[in-house]
Design a protein around this motif. Structure first.
Motif, mmCIF file in Angstrom:
data_model
loop_
_atom_site.group_PDB
_atom_site.id
_atom_site.type_symbol
_atom_site.label_atom_id
_atom_site.label_comp_id
_atom_site.label_asym_id
_atom_site.label_seq_id
_atom_site.Cartn_x
_atom_site.Cartn_y
_atom_site.Cartn_z
ATOM 1 N N SER A 65 0.695 -1.515 -0.137
ATOM 2 C CA SER A 65 0.127 0.047 -0.181
ATOM 3 C C SER A 65 0.696 1.026 0.187
ATOM 4 C CB SER A 65 -0.951 0.335 0.958
ATOM 5 O OG SER A 65 -0.281 -0.076 2.482
ATOM 6 N N THR A 66 0.389 1.984 -0.174
ATOM 7 C CA THR A 66 1.203 4.113 -0.212
ATOM 8 C C THR A 66 0.322 4.839 0.284
ATOM 9 O OG1 THR A 66 2.210 5.471 -1.467
ATOM 10 C CG2 THR A 66 -0.098 4.529 -1.769
ATOM 11 N N ASP A 67 0.421 5.549 0.746
ATOM 12 C CA ASP A 67 0.075 6.818 2.119
ATOM 13 C C ASP A 67 -0.684 7.926 0.842
ATOM 14 O OD1 ASP A 67 1.884 8.476 1.750
ATOM 15 O OD2 ASP A 67 2.015 8.574 4.106
ATOM 16 N N ILE A 68 -0.739 7.496 -0.675
ATOM 17 C CA ILE A 68 -0.967 8.918 -0.960
ATOM 18 C C ILE A 68 -2.495 9.601 -1.085
ATOM 19 C CG2 ILE A 68 0.598 8.493 -2.948
ATOM 20 C CD1 ILE A 68 -1.163 7.876 -4.716
ATOM 21 N N LEU A 69 -3.239 8.930 -0.300
ATOM 22 C CA LEU A 69 -5.114 9.781 -0.355
ATOM 23 C C LEU A 69 -5.451 9.777 0.973
ATOM 24 C CD1 LEU A 69 -6.651 8.234 -3.448
ATOM 25 C CD2 LEU A 69 -5.493 10.398 -3.784
ATOM 26 N N ARG A 70 -4.135 9.565 1.916
ATOM 27 C CA ARG A 70 -4.304 9.774 2.965
ATOM 28 C C ARG A 70 -5.204 10.874 3.325
ATOM 29 N NH1 ARG A 70 0.515 10.056 7.563
ATOM 30 N NH2 ARG A 70 0.703 11.664 6.388
ATOM 31 N N GLY A 71 -6.267 10.674 4.338
ATOM 32 C CA GLY A 71 -7.313 12.144 4.042
ATOM 33 C C GLY A 71 -8.338 11.953 3.673
ATOM 34 N N LYS A 72 -8.438 10.951 2.529
ATOM 35 C CA LYS A 72 -9.316 10.792 1.637
ATOM 36 C C LYS A 72 -10.949 10.475 1.694
ATOM 37 C CE LYS A 72 -7.128 14.469 -1.169
ATOM 38 N NZ LYS A 72 -7.727 15.776 -1.198
ATOM 39 N N ILE A 73 -11.742 11.112 1.496
ATOM 40 C CA ILE A 73 -12.606 9.915 1.573
ATOM 41 C C ILE A 73 -13.444 8.957 0.219
ATOM 42 C CG2 ILE A 73 -14.969 9.033 2.967
ATOM 43 C CD1 ILE A 73 -13.765 10.933 5.130
ATOM 44 N N LEU A 74 -13.964 8.621 -0.173
ATOM 45 C CA LEU A 74 -14.775 7.873 -1.644
ATOM 46 C C LEU A 74 -15.614 7.268 -0.868
ATOM 47 C CD1 LEU A 74 -14.594 6.678 -4.558
ATOM 48 C CD2 LEU A 74 -13.468 4.455 -2.798
ATOM 49 N N VAL A 75 -16.962 7.487 -1.248
ATOM 50 C CA VAL A 75 -18.835 7.501 -1.141
ATOM 51 C C VAL A 75 -18.460 6.107 -2.381
ATOM 52 C CG1 VAL A 75 -20.699 7.233 -1.414
ATOM 53 C CG2 VAL A 75 -19.368 8.781 -0.030
ATOM 54 N N ASN A 76 -19.072 4.657 -2.420
ATOM 55 C CA ASN A 76 -19.765 3.707 -3.499
ATOM 56 C C ASN A 76 -20.968 4.087 -2.528
ATOM 57 O OD1 ASN A 76 -17.085 2.856 -4.386
ATOM 58 N ND2 ASN A 76 -16.705 1.503 -3.280
ATOM 59 N N LEU A 77 -21.247 4.194 -4.090
ATOM 60 C CA LEU A 77 -22.664 4.015 -3.621
ATOM 61 C C LEU A 77 -23.074 3.240 -5.087
ATOM 62 C CD1 LEU A 77 -25.401 5.666 -3.212
ATOM 63 C CD2 LEU A 77 -25.197 7.467 -4.444
ATOM 64 N N PHE A 78 -24.295 2.250 -4.692
ATOM 65 C CA PHE A 78 -24.090 1.590 -5.666
ATOM 66 C C PHE A 78 -25.647 0.905 -5.644
ATOM 67 C CE2 PHE A 78 -20.046 -0.946 -7.276
ATOM 68 C CZ PHE A 78 -19.841 -0.026 -6.926
ATOM 69 N N TYR A 79 -26.682 1.619 -6.808
ATOM 70 C CA TYR A 79 -28.365 0.666 -6.578
ATOM 71 C C TYR A 79 -28.032 -0.922 -7.105
ATOM 72 C CZ TYR A 79 -29.286 6.109 -5.712
ATOM 73 O OH TYR A 79 -29.808 7.065 -5.413
ATOM 74 N N GLU A 80 -27.240 -0.763 -7.589
ATOM 75 C CA GLU A 80 -27.048 -2.481 -8.036
ATOM 76 C C GLU A 80 -25.908 -3.051 -7.237
ATOM 77 O OE1 GLU A 80 -27.899 -2.939 -13.073
ATOM 78 O OE2 GLU A 80 -26.393 -2.247 -12.353
ATOM 79 N N ALA A 81 -26.554 -4.568 -7.362
ATOM 80 C CA ALA A 81 -24.934 -4.848 -6.311
ATOM 81 C C ALA A 81 -24.315 -5.552 -6.847
ATOM 82 C CB ALA A 81 -26.447 -6.709 -6.287
ATOM 83 N N THR A 123 -19.872 -7.513 -7.209
ATOM 84 C CA THR A 123 -18.926 -8.160 -6.529
ATOM 85 C C THR A 123 -17.430 -7.749 -6.548
ATOM 86 O OG1 THR A 123 -19.849 -10.480 -6.085
ATOM 87 C CG2 THR A 123 -17.530 -10.275 -5.585
ATOM 88 N N ARG A 124 -16.943 -7.837 -7.769
ATOM 89 C CA ARG A 124 -15.884 -7.413 -8.674
ATOM 90 C C ARG A 124 -15.986 -5.798 -7.811
ATOM 91 N NH1 ARG A 124 -16.768 -11.766 -9.731
ATOM 92 N NH2 ARG A 124 -19.002 -10.827 -11.010
ATOM 93 N N THR A 125 -16.521 -4.979 -8.997
ATOM 94 C CA THR A 125 -16.750 -3.573 -9.188
ATOM 95 C C THR A 125 -16.504 -2.951 -7.979
ATOM 96 O OG1 THR A 125 -17.696 -3.187 -11.548
ATOM 97 C CG2 THR A 125 -17.339 -1.623 -9.920
ATOM 98 N N ASP A 126 -17.498 -3.339 -7.182
ATOM 99 C CA ASP A 126 -18.010 -3.065 -5.827
ATOM 100 C C ASP A 126 -16.003 -3.146 -4.794
ATOM 101 O OD1 ASP A 126 -18.077 -1.601 -3.142
ATOM 102 O OD2 ASP A 126 -19.532 -3.693 -2.799
ATOM 103 N N SER A 127 -16.458 -4.319 -4.624
ATOM 104 C CA SER A 127 -15.003 -4.791 -3.036
ATOM 105 C C SER A 127 -13.122 -4.046 -4.425
ATOM 106 C CB SER A 127 -14.377 -6.139 -3.761
ATOM 107 O OG SER A 127 -14.087 -6.551 -5.069
ATOM 108 N N SER A 128 -13.503 -3.893 -5.327
ATOM 109 C CA SER A 128 -11.973 -3.364 -6.003
ATOM 110 C C SER A 128 -12.292 -1.868 -5.842
ATOM 111 C CB SER A 128 -12.176 -4.280 -7.281
ATOM 112 O OG SER A 128 -13.191 -3.241 -8.777
ATOM 113 N N PHE A 129 -13.307 -1.413 -5.999
ATOM 114 C CA PHE A 129 -12.998 0.060 -5.707
ATOM 115 C C PHE A 129 -12.494 0.499 -4.409
ATOM 116 C CE2 PHE A 129 -14.679 1.995 -10.048
ATOM 117 C CZ PHE A 129 -14.032 2.169 -9.900
#
Length: 337
Positions: free
Chosen positions: A56-72, A74-80
């Motif tokens: 891993s690295t810390d280049i995005l430390r302090g940044k927050i991602l929201v995964n907003l998934f209206y559809e089920a 596995t791969r896209t959600d978990s990989s993001f």
């Protein structure tokens, strides 16, 4: 979903990448040029080295991602999610909107306007074509009204529209395994009418020299005519086949997708064609020895599990590449290239 005037405004939101992803919404593969892809592949290679050498690295430390998934997913959600964590950032997942205010009738626009005030980035998966564009426009309007910089949104699949990050990982995989993307014949198999993955992939492949596409699908699930015309205008060579076994030795890449049973009027109609879109050991034996077999997954019987052990089968490696590609995408839109 959007008025003509609103769609026109999207040209300022879904702007061309031009070598710099910083702060941009990623809604369509049409934002990318060939030179953008060259740079993107380099960044994905770098992310792969980071993961292999350091984890891993810390280049995005302090940044927050929201995964907003209206559809089920596995791969896209978990990989993001995992990509963001490997970059040092944090993730808030909203998967299964029955547990959110959407179940109370809240609109997509209202939801993303609120979330854009909490997070640094939103990844959206939605069942309606055009939803990502609608959401990006809503965020842009709200941030502009408040005099704040825009929050990027990444389209993680919008109905039968596009799936940009999937197409990026697909072309990245082909580039790795075939040593480039020029002069290739690519077979696209399955539900080509509704398959957003094949729509986006075909558009990216059209950026390359002397690419030929073979469409293999039931007649009722042919590639949309408007996309065929678009590809034709770009000089892409195309042919059509009803059975993969008829053309198995013609392609360098076979991209298999699920023939969606729910699209057929009857079980009999489905069974009449389903066998023609199943890759078996015999099918592979008819392919070029150097051909690769890909699949965006999940599969539902269209590739025999015995094929998994063959060197031509690269779909699990393809899925692994999804994390590196999405690490590159996240770091790019957040200005860390």
């Amino acid at each position: 979903m959007l008025t003509y005037e609103e769609r026109s405004k999207l040209f300022t939101i879904a702007e061309p990448i031009n070598g710099d992803l910083t702060g941009k919404a990623v809604l369509s593969v049409e934002q990318f040029s060939r030179s953008d892809l060259d740079r993107f592949f380099e960044e994905a290679d770098w992310m792969k080295r980071i993961k292999e050498q350091n984890g891993s690295t810390d280049i995005l430390r302090g940044k927050i991602l929201v995964n907003l998934f209206y559809e089920a997913s596995t791969r896209t959600d978990s990989s993001f999610s995992i990509a963001m964590k490997r970059l040092g950032g944090e993730v808030h997942n909203i998967v299964g909107v029955q547990f959110s205010s959407v179940s109370k009738g809240e609109t997509l626009s209202d939801t993303v306007r609120v979330l854009s005030g909490y997070a640094d980035l939103i990844v959206l998966r939605h069942h309606q074509k055009g939803a990502a564009a609608e959401a990006a426009l809503a965020i842009h309007k709200e941030r502009t009204k408040q005099g704040l910089p825009n929050i990027p949104l990444i389209n993680a699949g919008d109905g039968v529209g596009e799936h940009p990050s999937q197409a990026l990982l697909d072309t990245y995989t082909i580039n790795q395994k075939c040593g480039g993307l020029d002069d290739l014949t690519v077979g696209l198999v399955g539900d080509l009418k509704h398959g957003r993955t094949v729509h986006s992939l075909a558009k990216l492949l059209s950026l390359y020299r002397n690419v030929k596409l073979i469409f293999v699908s039931p007649e009722s699930l042919n590639m949309p005519e408007e996309l065929v015309e678009e590809l034709k205008a770009k000089g892409v060579q195309m042919s059509v086949a009803k059975d993969i076994n008829e053309v198995a030795n013609e392609a360098d890449v076979w991209y298999i997708t699920r023939v969606q049973k729910e699209r057929f009027e009857s079980e009999e109609a489905y069974q009449a064609v389903s066998g023609s879109y199943r890759v078996t050991l015999d099918t592979v034996a008819s392919m070029k020895p150097t051909a690769i077999i890909m699949h965006p997954l999940p599969r539902v019987g269209e590739i025999d599990e015995a094929v998994d052990e063959l060197p031509q089968a690269v779909y699990f490696e393809q899925a692994s590449n999804g994390m590196y590609v999405r690490m590159a995408l996240l770091s790019g839109v957040l200005g860390k290239w």
